[in-house]
Design an enzyme around this catalytic site. Structure first.
Site, PDB file in Angstrom:
ATOM      1  N   ASP A  79     -48.644 -43.874  76.725  1.00 27.22           N
ATOM      2  CA  ASP A  79     -48.134 -42.532  76.442  1.00 27.22           C
ATOM      3  C   ASP A  79     -49.213 -41.472  76.701  1.00 27.22           C
ATOM      4  O   ASP A  79     -50.377 -41.662  76.329  1.00 27.22           O
ATOM      5  CB  ASP A  79     -47.725 -42.497  74.956  1.00 27.22           C
ATOM      6  N   GLU A 103     -48.045 -43.029  81.734  1.00 29.50           N
ATOM      7  CA  GLU A 103     -47.177 -41.867  81.625  1.00 29.50           C
ATOM      8  C   GLU A 103     -48.105 -40.671  81.759  1.00 29.50           C
ATOM      9  O   GLU A 103     -48.782 -40.279  80.813  1.00 29.50           O
ATOM     10  CB  GLU A 103     -46.452 -41.810  80.281  1.00 29.50           C
TER      11      GLU A 103
HETATM   12  C1  NOJ Z   1     -44.380 -38.726  75.836  1.00 29.77           C
HETATM   13  C2  NOJ Z   1     -43.205 -39.412  75.221  1.00 29.77           C
HETATM   14  O1  NOJ Z   1     -42.410 -39.952  76.229  1.00 29.77           O
HETATM   15  C3  NOJ Z   1     -42.516 -38.370  74.403  1.00 29.77           C
HETATM   16  O2  NOJ Z   1     -41.269 -38.812  73.947  1.00 29.77           O
HETATM   17  C4  NOJ Z   1     -43.416 -37.962  73.272  1.00 29.77           C
HETATM   18  O3  NOJ Z   1     -42.822 -36.901  72.554  1.00 29.77           O
HETATM   19  C5  NOJ Z   1     -44.773 -37.486  73.774  1.00 29.77           C
HETATM   20  N1  NOJ Z   1     -45.287 -38.331  74.803  1.00 29.77           N
HETATM   21  C6  NOJ Z   1     -45.772 -37.431  72.652  1.00 29.77           C
HETATM   22  O4  NOJ Z   1     -46.119 -38.717  72.252  1.00 29.77           O
END
Ligand code: NOJ
Length: 565
Positions: free
Chosen positions: A228, A290
């Site tokens: 993440d 991500e």
């Molecule tokens: C990316 C995640 O996919 C999202 O859902 C989240 O709110 C943020 N990162 C913060 O962790």
């Protein structure tokens, strides 16, 4: 010519755990990975929130669909300030979702079905309920416990102003002031919600802790991690003001300074260290970034040979539905990842964006909305689904690895009329009710048209209300029905596998303003973006199409065809 040839041979066998292994081929370079958002997939106990036993009971759906792996969004103990992306304990399961033994069971059951399992890792921030943060609050300014996070004194008289002007991704300032000794005290950084304090990645204990967390889940048998906010861990040391609104996608113009909170060079050393840990395990474990980083050339740095294995291709997700835009992003994506020897990935939907069956029903050129609600311009549902089916067939024919988001195989649209009072995404509150946020793509999915909660669980309970139109999208209305979106996906995944499309090579045959045609192995793929229907070459054998062809065999507007000529 683009694309990666990632291995030789078509032989494969199952290992002791039942996972399909193909000698000489790295599974993740061509895998189709299905994202499960545990809250909304399947609820076994009827409390209205999906759970791990619910997922385990529905794994047969994934093997029937024909995917290779699942990625599970977070299921760890959490106050759920951001639907579990606020983790209070990285080594357990939230009672909402089950117990640790349920995670073990899910992993074992998935593997016995030949499915790989990727879990979510949230290293940029913890929950404010994490033991470390509670210690930091109690220990006060200057304490070692505060060093694990980003605490600073405020600016201005009595430190009443935040340390810098950064904005939170969800709206409002990225700093919150705490109380020290009963008085207004220091501020802490949270690039997301106030319940998600950012960790200080310069701190050796933070680094050591995450190495241990990786091992904890690797030892339990997971095949990898979706990381993440992979571009956010390291901040520019001086925490300089940015003077710009928060945009999760930035750096588009190469000569523009990069925001001080994103995509700092220091992140890469962290991933090199993690890679060494993964490589010390057997079985090709993977890291997936991500990282909302543009351009794709900059994103490719995350998937250099000694770093992560894959990165989500959000530039592809965001590309407009026109032939030139799709041609450009596909070509550039393949070139950028080829340059570092990594597979390209493709994705159209996830739990953070408007589902593509609705997004593509908005006028071409619409900036990606942050949610859609009553009173907003509504997508054209039929057009959106037609384009979504065409986009999916185009995507699944591309070389590389593809990500699917639960429910897209049903053609599920965004819930675009969710009552605002039902919204749970912190974006809605933090933006002062200006951004609707992401709830519309997170609504529990429909399995059976006539069952309570459309088969999501044994009761009517559903943490977000499901709209009545869910019945027509339910799996049992589509299974075995020729032409249904579900059968479209199943056939596409079967043909993709049979033709080795994921490990193939792309040759463009036509890249005009209205039609894109490319070859991948013996398959030719044509998408018609224009207003008029177009012919397929004489003698072509049509293997699959996103919608029926015209009576004279021509390809109508917004349709993708796979054929052999
Ligand atoms: C990316 C995640 O996919 C999202 O859902 C989240 O709110 C943020 N990162 C913060 O962790």
């Amino acid at each position: 010519m683009h694309g990666s040839n990632t291995g030789e041979g078509s032989e494969h066998h199952r290992d002791a755990a039942g996972t399909v292994r193909r000698p000489g081929r790295r599974w993740w370079t061509e895998a189709v990975i299905y994202q499960i958002y545990p809250r909304s997939f399947a609820d076994s106990d009827g409390d209205g929130i999906g759970d791990l036993p619910g997922i385990t009971a529905r794994l047969g759906h994934l093997t029937e669909l024909g995917v290779d792996a699942v990625w599970l969004s977070p299921f760890y103990p959490s106050p759920q300030a951001d639907a579990g992306y606020d983790v209070a304990d990285y080594r357990d399961v939230d009672p909402l979702f089950g117990r640790l033994a349920d995670a073990d069971k899910l992993i074992a059951e998935a593997r016995s079905r030949g499915l790989r399992v990727i879990v979510d890792l949230v290293p940029n921030h913890t929950s404010s309920a994490h033991r470390w943060f509670l210690e930091a609050l109690a220990a006060g300014p200057g304490s070692p416990a505060r060093q694990r996070y980003v605490f600073r004194d405020g600016k201005g008289p009595e430190g009443a102003e935040p340390p810098n002007d950064w904005q939170s991704v969800f709206g409002g300032p990225a700093w919150t002031r705490v109380t020290d000794d009963g008085h207004p005290g220091q501020w802490y950084l949270h690039l997301f919600d106030t319940g998600q304090p950012d960790l200080n990645w310069d701190h050796p204990e933070v680094r050591a802790e995450f190495l241990d967390i990786l091992r904890f889940w690797l030892d339990r048998g997971v095949d990898g991690f979706r990381v993440d906010v992979a571009h956010g861990l390291v901040k520019q040391a001086d925490l300089a003001d940015w003077h710009e609104p928060q945009e999760i996608l930035s750096g588009k113009e190469i000569d523009k300074p990069r925001p001080p909170m994103w995509d700092q060079d220091g992140v890469h050393e962290i991933y090199r260290e993690w890679r060494r840990v993964l490589d010390s395990y057997d079985g090709e474990r993977v890291l997936v970034a991500e990282a909302w980083v543009e351009p794709v050339e900059r994103l490719a740095a995350y998937v250099r040979p000694d770093e992560m294995h894959q990165a989500f291709n959000f530039e592809y997700l965001l590309a407009a539905w026109t032939a030139p835009a799709q041609y450009a992003v596909i070509t550039r994506s393949l070139e950028a990842t080829d340059a570092v020897g990594a597979p390209t990935t493709w994705v159209l939907s996830n739990h953070d964006v408007v589902r593509h069956a609705s997004r593509l029903g908005l006028p071409i050129g619409t900036v990606r909305p942050n949610g859609i609600g009553i009173g907003d311009e509504q997508p054209d549902a039929a057009l959106g689904l037609r384009r979504a089916r065409a986009a999916t067939l185009l995507m699944l024919a591309l070389p590389g690895s593809a990500y699917l988001y639960q429910g897209e195989e049903l053609g599920l649209p965004e819930h675009t009329t969710l009552p605002d009072e039902a919204r749970q995404d912190p974006t809605w509150e933090r933006s002062g009710h200006t951004l609707r946020g992401r709830d519309g793509c997170r609504v529990p999915i429909p399995w059976e048209a006539d069952a309570p909660s459309y088969g999501f669980g044994p009761t009517d309970a559903s943490w977000l209300p499901q709209p009545p139109l869910w019945a027509e999208y339910a799996l049992d209305r589509q299974r075995g029905v020729p032409g249904s979106t579900y059968e479209l996906y199943r056939t596409a995944l079967r043909l993709r596998h049979e033709h080795g499309l994921g490990r193939g090579t792309l040759f463009w045959l036509e890249s005009g303003d209205e039609v894109l045609t490319f070859r991948n192995g013996r398959l030719t793929v044509l998408t018609n973006f224009g207003d008029a229907s177009v012919p397929v070459p004489g003698g072509a054998e049509v293997l699959h199409a996103s919608a029926p062809l015209d009576e004279d065999g021509r390809v109508p507007t917004d349709v993708t065809v796979w054929f052999r000529s």
